[in-house]
Design an enzyme around this catalytic site. Structure first.
Site, PDB file in Angstrom:
ATOM      1  N   ARG A  27      -6.125  92.700  68.975  1.00 34.57           N
ATOM      2  CA  ARG A  27      -6.497  93.197  67.454  1.00 34.57           C
ATOM      3  C   ARG A  27      -7.914  93.296  67.654  1.00 34.57           C
ATOM      4  NH1 ARG A  27      -8.646  90.722  62.926  1.00 34.57           N
ATOM      5  NH2 ARG A  27      -8.106  88.287  63.358  1.00 34.57           N
ATOM      6  N   PHE A  57     -19.025  95.063  64.436  1.00 33.65           N
ATOM      7  CA  PHE A  57     -18.010  93.831  64.928  1.00 33.65           C
ATOM      8  C   PHE A  57     -17.549  94.357  66.170  1.00 33.65           C
ATOM      9  CE2 PHE A  57     -15.340  90.294  62.934  1.00 33.65           C
ATOM     10  CZ  PHE A  57     -16.479  89.886  62.213  1.00 33.65           C
ATOM     11  N   HIS A  83      -9.938  83.785  70.155  1.00 27.00           N
ATOM     12  CA  HIS A  83     -11.301  84.044  69.708  1.00 27.00           C
ATOM     13  C   HIS A  83     -12.197  83.673  70.648  1.00 27.00           C
ATOM     14  CE1 HIS A  83     -14.531  84.783  67.051  1.00 27.00           C
ATOM     15  NE2 HIS A  83     -13.611  85.613  66.125  1.00 27.00           N
ATOM     16  N   ARG A 108     -12.565  90.777  71.614  1.00 30.20           N
ATOM     17  CA  ARG A 108     -12.052  89.548  71.852  1.00 30.20           C
ATOM     18  C   ARG A 108     -11.346  89.235  73.150  1.00 30.20           C
ATOM     19  NH1 ARG A 108     -10.677  88.221  65.508  1.00 30.20           N
ATOM     20  NH2 ARG A 108     -12.688  88.567  64.797  1.00 30.20           N
ATOM     21  N   LEU A 149     -13.392  78.052  63.553  1.00 31.50           N
ATOM     22  CA  LEU A 149     -14.071  79.426  63.818  1.00 31.50           C
ATOM     23  C   LEU A 149     -15.646  79.466  63.536  1.00 31.50           C
ATOM     24  CD1 LEU A 149     -13.161  82.109  64.933  1.00 31.50           C
ATOM     25  CD2 LEU A 149     -13.284  83.076  62.735  1.00 31.50           C
ATOM     26  N   HIS A 172      -6.168  82.296  67.882  1.00 30.79           N
ATOM     27  CA  HIS A 172      -6.626  82.915  66.877  1.00 30.79           C
ATOM     28  C   HIS A 172      -5.867  83.637  66.093  1.00 30.79           C
ATOM     29  CE1 HIS A 172      -9.842  84.129  64.161  1.00 30.79           C
ATOM     30  NE2 HIS A 172      -9.516  85.175  64.180  1.00 30.79           N
ATOM     31  N   GLN A 230      -4.062  86.294  70.517  1.00 30.92           N
ATOM     32  CA  GLN A 230      -5.497  86.437  70.486  1.00 30.92           C
ATOM     33  C   GLN A 230      -6.191  85.108  70.477  1.00 30.92           C
ATOM     34  OE1 GLN A 230      -8.309  88.375  67.403  1.00 30.92           O
ATOM     35  NE2 GLN A 230      -8.257  89.668  68.961  1.00 30.92           N
ATOM     36  N   GLU A 268     -16.909  85.963  64.263  1.00 30.36           N
ATOM     37  CA  GLU A 268     -17.635  87.174  65.125  1.00 30.36           C
ATOM     38  C   GLU A 268     -18.832  87.590  64.426  1.00 30.36           C
ATOM     39  OE1 GLU A 268     -14.491  89.359  67.142  1.00 30.36           O
ATOM     40  OE2 GLU A 268     -15.824  91.426  66.715  1.00 30.36           O
TER      41      GLU A 268
HETATM   42  C1  LIG Z   1     -10.699  81.091  60.376  1.00 33.34           C
HETATM   43  C2  LIG Z   1     -10.269  82.524  60.230  1.00 33.34           C
HETATM   44  C3  LIG Z   1     -11.183  83.536  60.062  1.00 33.34           C
HETATM   45  C4  LIG Z   1     -10.726  84.974  60.253  1.00 33.34           C
HETATM   46  N1  LIG Z   1     -11.521  86.130  59.782  1.00 33.34           N
HETATM   47  C5  LIG Z   1     -10.920  87.155  59.681  1.00 33.34           C
HETATM   48  C6  LIG Z   1     -12.153  88.271  59.524  1.00 33.34           C
HETATM   49  O1  LIG Z   1     -13.104  88.129  59.211  1.00 33.34           O
HETATM   50  N2  LIG Z   1     -11.430  89.462  59.305  1.00 33.34           N
HETATM   51  C7  LIG Z   1     -10.146  89.821  59.488  1.00 33.34           C
HETATM   52  O2  LIG Z   1      -9.906  91.033  59.520  1.00 33.34           O
HETATM   53  N3  LIG Z   1      -9.329  89.071  59.745  1.00 33.34           N
HETATM   54  C8  LIG Z   1      -9.463  87.503  59.839  1.00 33.34           C
HETATM   55  N4  LIG Z   1      -8.910  86.531  60.145  1.00 33.34           N
HETATM   56  C9  LIG Z   1      -7.397  86.803  60.511  1.00 33.34           C
HETATM   57  C10 LIG Z   1      -7.021  87.071  58.902  1.00 33.34           C
HETATM   58  O3  LIG Z   1      -7.533  86.326  58.036  1.00 33.34           O
HETATM   59  C11 LIG Z   1      -5.424  86.725  58.776  1.00 33.34           C
HETATM   60  O4  LIG Z   1      -4.671  87.488  59.772  1.00 33.34           O
HETATM   61  C12 LIG Z   1      -4.851  87.312  57.244  1.00 33.34           C
HETATM   62  O5  LIG Z   1      -5.608  86.916  56.412  1.00 33.34           O
HETATM   63  C13 LIG Z   1      -3.271  87.096  57.397  1.00 33.34           C
HETATM   64  O6  LIG Z   1      -2.946  87.151  55.891  1.00 33.34           O
HETATM   65  P1  LIG Z   1      -1.545  87.121  55.487  1.00 33.34           P
HETATM   66  O7  LIG Z   1      -1.418  87.513  54.021  1.00 33.34           O
HETATM   67  O8  LIG Z   1      -0.724  87.608  56.414  1.00 33.34           O
HETATM   68  O9  LIG Z   1      -1.368  85.330  55.802  1.00 33.34           O
HETATM   69  P2  LIG Z   1      -1.704  84.019  55.195  1.00 33.34           P
HETATM   70  O10 LIG Z   1      -3.143  84.265  54.525  1.00 33.34           O
HETATM   71  O11 LIG Z   1      -2.023  83.179  56.393  1.00 33.34           O
HETATM   72  O12 LIG Z   1      -0.980  83.485  54.210  1.00 33.34           O
HETATM   73  C14 LIG Z   1       0.216  82.800  54.574  1.00 33.34           C
HETATM   74  C15 LIG Z   1       1.147  82.767  53.223  1.00 33.34           C
HETATM   75  O13 LIG Z   1       2.381  82.227  53.818  1.00 33.34           O
HETATM   76  C16 LIG Z   1       2.840  81.004  52.948  1.00 33.34           C
HETATM   77  N5  LIG Z   1       3.715  80.506  53.847  1.00 33.34           N
HETATM   78  C17 LIG Z   1       3.773  80.212  55.270  1.00 33.34           C
HETATM   79  N6  LIG Z   1       5.074  79.664  55.595  1.00 33.34           N
HETATM   80  C18 LIG Z   1       5.749  79.435  54.539  1.00 33.34           C
HETATM   81  C19 LIG Z   1       6.946  78.654  54.116  1.00 33.34           C
HETATM   82  N7  LIG Z   1       7.584  78.099  55.008  1.00 33.34           N
HETATM   83  N8  LIG Z   1       7.190  78.577  52.716  1.00 33.34           N
HETATM   84  C20 LIG Z   1       6.439  79.329  51.869  1.00 33.34           C
HETATM   85  N9  LIG Z   1       5.392  79.773  52.107  1.00 33.34           N
HETATM   86  C21 LIG Z   1       5.004  79.816  53.429  1.00 33.34           C
HETATM   87  C22 LIG Z   1       1.243  80.220  52.976  1.00 33.34           C
HETATM   88  O14 LIG Z   1       1.588  79.219  51.810  1.00 33.34           O
HETATM   89  C23 LIG Z   1       0.497  81.269  52.711  1.00 33.34           C
HETATM   90  O15 LIG Z   1       0.512  81.544  51.016  1.00 33.34           O
HETATM   91  C24 LIG Z   1      -9.303  85.221  60.187  1.00 33.34           C
HETATM   92  C25 LIG Z   1      -8.394  84.114  60.456  1.00 33.34           C
HETATM   93  C26 LIG Z   1      -8.954  82.926  60.879  1.00 33.34           C
HETATM   94  C27 LIG Z   1      -7.894  81.851  60.932  1.00 33.34           C
END
Ligand SMILES: Cc1cc2nc3c(=O)[nH]c(=O)nc-3n(C[C@H](O)[C@H](O)[C@H](O)COP(=O)(O)OP(=O)(O)OC[C@H]3O[C@@H](n4cnc5c(N)ncnc54)[C@H](O)[C@@H]3O)c2cc1C
Length: 599
Positions: A407, A139, A254, A298, A264, A365, A252, A267
């Site tokens: 990142r 990566f 992407h 990135r 997306l 991203h 960031q 990567e």
């Molecule tokens: C398309 C894509 C691909 C990616 N691929 C990778 C990868 O391969 N490797 C990597 O390391 N990272 C990757 N990332 C980044 C990574 O996925 C995220 O940074 C990470 O999963 C975030 O996890 P989280 O638990 O912080 O938030 P999230 O998984 O975004 O969850 C947020 C949660 O908060 C809740 N929420 C938000 N606001 C409220 C509210 N007001 N009230 C109630 N609930 C709320 C939502 O319902 C959800 O459950 C990718 C991101 C994207 C967008």
């Protein structure tokens, strides 16, 4: 007061950070854990992650006694047989452009293998080496193959695994509940106000410990890889409650979002050997990062693409794209390792990546900035390290800061899981040490109901504004004036535009007056959030007169450690503008002193 719910621990967000925290707190013996999610938990953006999760496992080393390697055909620079946590740490620090806090990065790399093995023991279905170990690929910015993956739907399998475990540990999930207020007084967190989206009813939820795992804020741009729910609610709610936001200027972009869509293309496309080509068919990365080429970090790849585009070597109808060429990889490899990516390109642009290059462009991203927290995920009230008692943050909404100014891919799934777990442990300790429910003043649910009623009913004398139009205009402003490249003039314009939109927002009203599943009400609150934190991004970016990581200024092109090796903290003031202060960066000068960043 009506509609009061109480929990020992309340977590907002059911992505990897929230679900890990909930599961861990349950495992540590806390029986009363609630999780709110505005989406069904399994629709959290974590589930969309494609490429992999970082950890040094050395699974491409020869299998003991056989001399055979795992599936890696591409030998990375250096000795592919040896990877170690110091290398992972150095790559992360260099990727962060030295803004990452090295004490926290040390924790990230040290605990990474344990997180991977926990996933494995919980039954997570990773792709495998021929001898059955977890498969690893390269990566961007990582000097060794340490992205552990499940084809190109890694987040999906991780999220399903951890959600099952949280349910098993008795966690109560409130699916489709929207958190619209965070209650903090005298630096003590008292709970939240949330709407049950199905009925429209508001509830005050009191808890001894509250954690935010609400994810990122990519939806402030009109070309973004982020799901529609990624509206930065968590950062805006915390900021409005008096908590500072840290390093918000670092967003960031992407390098490979589908052209015109932003969706997306992982990567992993480049990790598996894909090329980037300009309109002349040239692999232009040799001009920008001759060592790592397409697998540079990135920020650097996005800037290189943007430069090619601005110099007239772009592709696509408006010449704002670049080609991602995977035609040399062969159908078998693509179908095995990148099946989802192929489907996305086929479905949205009608391009089959097996036979043709696909046009891509930089896409908003990942949010490096967010709610400042220490390595136990306790939220900081200021630059001196004072805490907001009972308030925790982990995952993309938090800024710890492991990712600094940029990142590295795969470090986010790792950070969300690992610091989610740490948050669970530290909240469980807080509860077991005798934490109490903090008293509440007034009726927070009623106060929030009044805000909704105003959006529905207050007269506007014919000056009514549509919030969706305001959101749309904001996204164009952020894309055009606060994107891959920035400068003083464009950022100043962006600030004035945002202030004007905030003025217009005062007259925004919702048309749908009903209660059940009222998306208009959610949309107007989310638009308010977008405006709130976008202003912080722009003002923090205006002040930082240097280029570091993802914050790239054409009028201050160099990194300036003397003045700017520090984190930005933004506090909301009464007139709506942020007051900026700064916090030192944790650097191990004897091990990883700042260097020029070359790839
Ligand atoms: C398309 C894509 C691909 C990616 N691929 C990778 C990868 O391969 N490797 C990597 O390391 N990272 C990757 N990332 C980044 C990574 O996925 C995220 O940074 C990470 O999963 C975030 O996890 P989280 O638990 O912080 O938030 P999230 O998984 O975004 O969850 C947020 C949660 O908060 C809740 N929420 C938000 N606001 C409220 C509210 N007001 N009230 C109630 N609930 C709320 C939502 O319902 C959800 O459950 C990718 C991101 C994207 C967008």
């Amino acid at each position: 007061m009506t509609n009061i719910i109480t929990h020992d621990i309340l977590i907002v967000g059911a992505g990897l950070a929230g679900s890990w925290a909930a599961m861990t707190a349950g495992r540590e013996g806390v029986t009363d854990v609630g999780v709110l999610s505005k989406l069904h938990p399994l629709r959290s953006h974590s589930g969309a992650a494609q490429g992999g999760i970082a950890a040094v496992l050395n699974n491409n080393r020869p299998v003991p006694g056989t001399g055979k390697r795992g599936p890696l055909e591409q030998i990375p620079p250096g000795d592919p047989d040896v990877d170690n946590s110091d290398l992972h740490m150095f790559d992360t620090i260099k990727g962060s452009d030295w803004l990452g806090d090295q004490d926290v990065i040390q924790i990230l790399v040290d605990e990474a293998p344990e997180i991977l093995y926990e996933y494995e023991h919980m039954g997570c279905v990773f792709s495998r080496t021929p001898d059955g170990r977890i498969a690893q690929r390269r990566f961007g910015g990582h000097s060794s193959p340490r992205s552990n993956y499940a084809a190109d739907f890694t987040g999906h399998v991780l999220l399903h695994t951890i959600y099952e475990q949280a349910v098993k540990h008795g966690v109560k999930f409130y699916a489709e509940w929207y958190c619209m207020d965070l209650i903090i007084e005298d630096n003590i967190c008292r709970g939240v106000v949330a709407m049950d989206i199905e009925t429209g009813e508001l509830h005050t939820i009191r808890a001894k410990a509250v954690m935010f795992g609400t994810g990122g804020y990519g939806r402030a741009w009109n070309i973004t890889s982020n799901a529609t729910a990624n509206t930065g609610d968590g950062v805006a709610l915390a900021y409005n409650a008096g908590v500072p936001l840290m390093d918000m200027e670092f967003v960031q972009f992407h390098p490979t979002g589908l052209y015109g869509k932003g969706i997306l293309m992982s990567e992993a496309c480049r990790g598996e050997g894909g090329y980037l080509r300009n309109s002349d068919g040239r692999r232009f990365m040799e001009d920008y990062a001759p060592g790592l080429m397409e697998l540079a970090p990135r920020d650097l790849v996005s800037r290189s693409e943007q430069t090619e585009i601005e110099q007239g070597r772009g592709v696509g109808a408006d010449k704002k794209g670049i080609y991602l060429d995977m035609t040399h990889l062969g159908a078998e490899k693509i179908m095995e390792r990148l099946p989802q990516v192929r489907e996305l390109a086929l479905e949205f642009l009608g391009v089959d990546i097996i036979t043709d290059p696909v046009a891509i462009q930089p896409t908003a991203h990942y949010s490096m900035g967010g709610i400042p927290a220490n390595s136990d995920c306790e939220v900081l009230a200021d630059a001196d390290g004072n805490l907001v008692k009972g308030f925790y943050a982990a995952g993309e909404v938090a800024c710890l800061s492991v990712h600094g100014a940029n990142r590295l891919g795969t470090n986010s799934l790792l950070g969300a899981s690992l610091f989610g777990r740490r948050a669970g442990i530290s909240m469980a300790k807080f509860i077991k040490d005798g934490a109490k429910l903090a008293p509440l003043n007034g009726d927070p649910a009623a106060k929030n109901q009044a805000i909704i009623d105003r959006f529905k009913n207050a007269p506007v004398d014919g000056k009514e504004e549509r919030f969706s139009q305001i959101a749309k205009e904001l996204k164009i402003v952020m894309t055009n004036k606060c994107g891959v490249f920035r400068d003083d003039a464009r950022l100043r314009e962006a600030l004035e535009d945002i202030k004007a939109l905030q003025e217009r927002f005062k007259n925004a009203r919702v048309m749908d007056k009903s209660n059940r599943f009222n998306n208009d009400v959610l949309g107007i609150i989310e638009t308010d959030h977008l405006l709130t934190f976008s202003r912080v991004i722009v003002e923090s970016g205006l002040a930082r007169t240097e280029s570091r990581g993802a914050h790239s200024r054409t009028d201050h092109v160099k990194r300036n450690d003397e003045e700017w090796l520090k984190h930005t903290l933004a506090h909301l003031t009464e007139d709506g503008s942020p007051k900026l202060s700064y916090k030192s960066v944790e650097v191990y000068y004897d091990r990883f002193p700042p260097q020029e960043r070359k790839y």
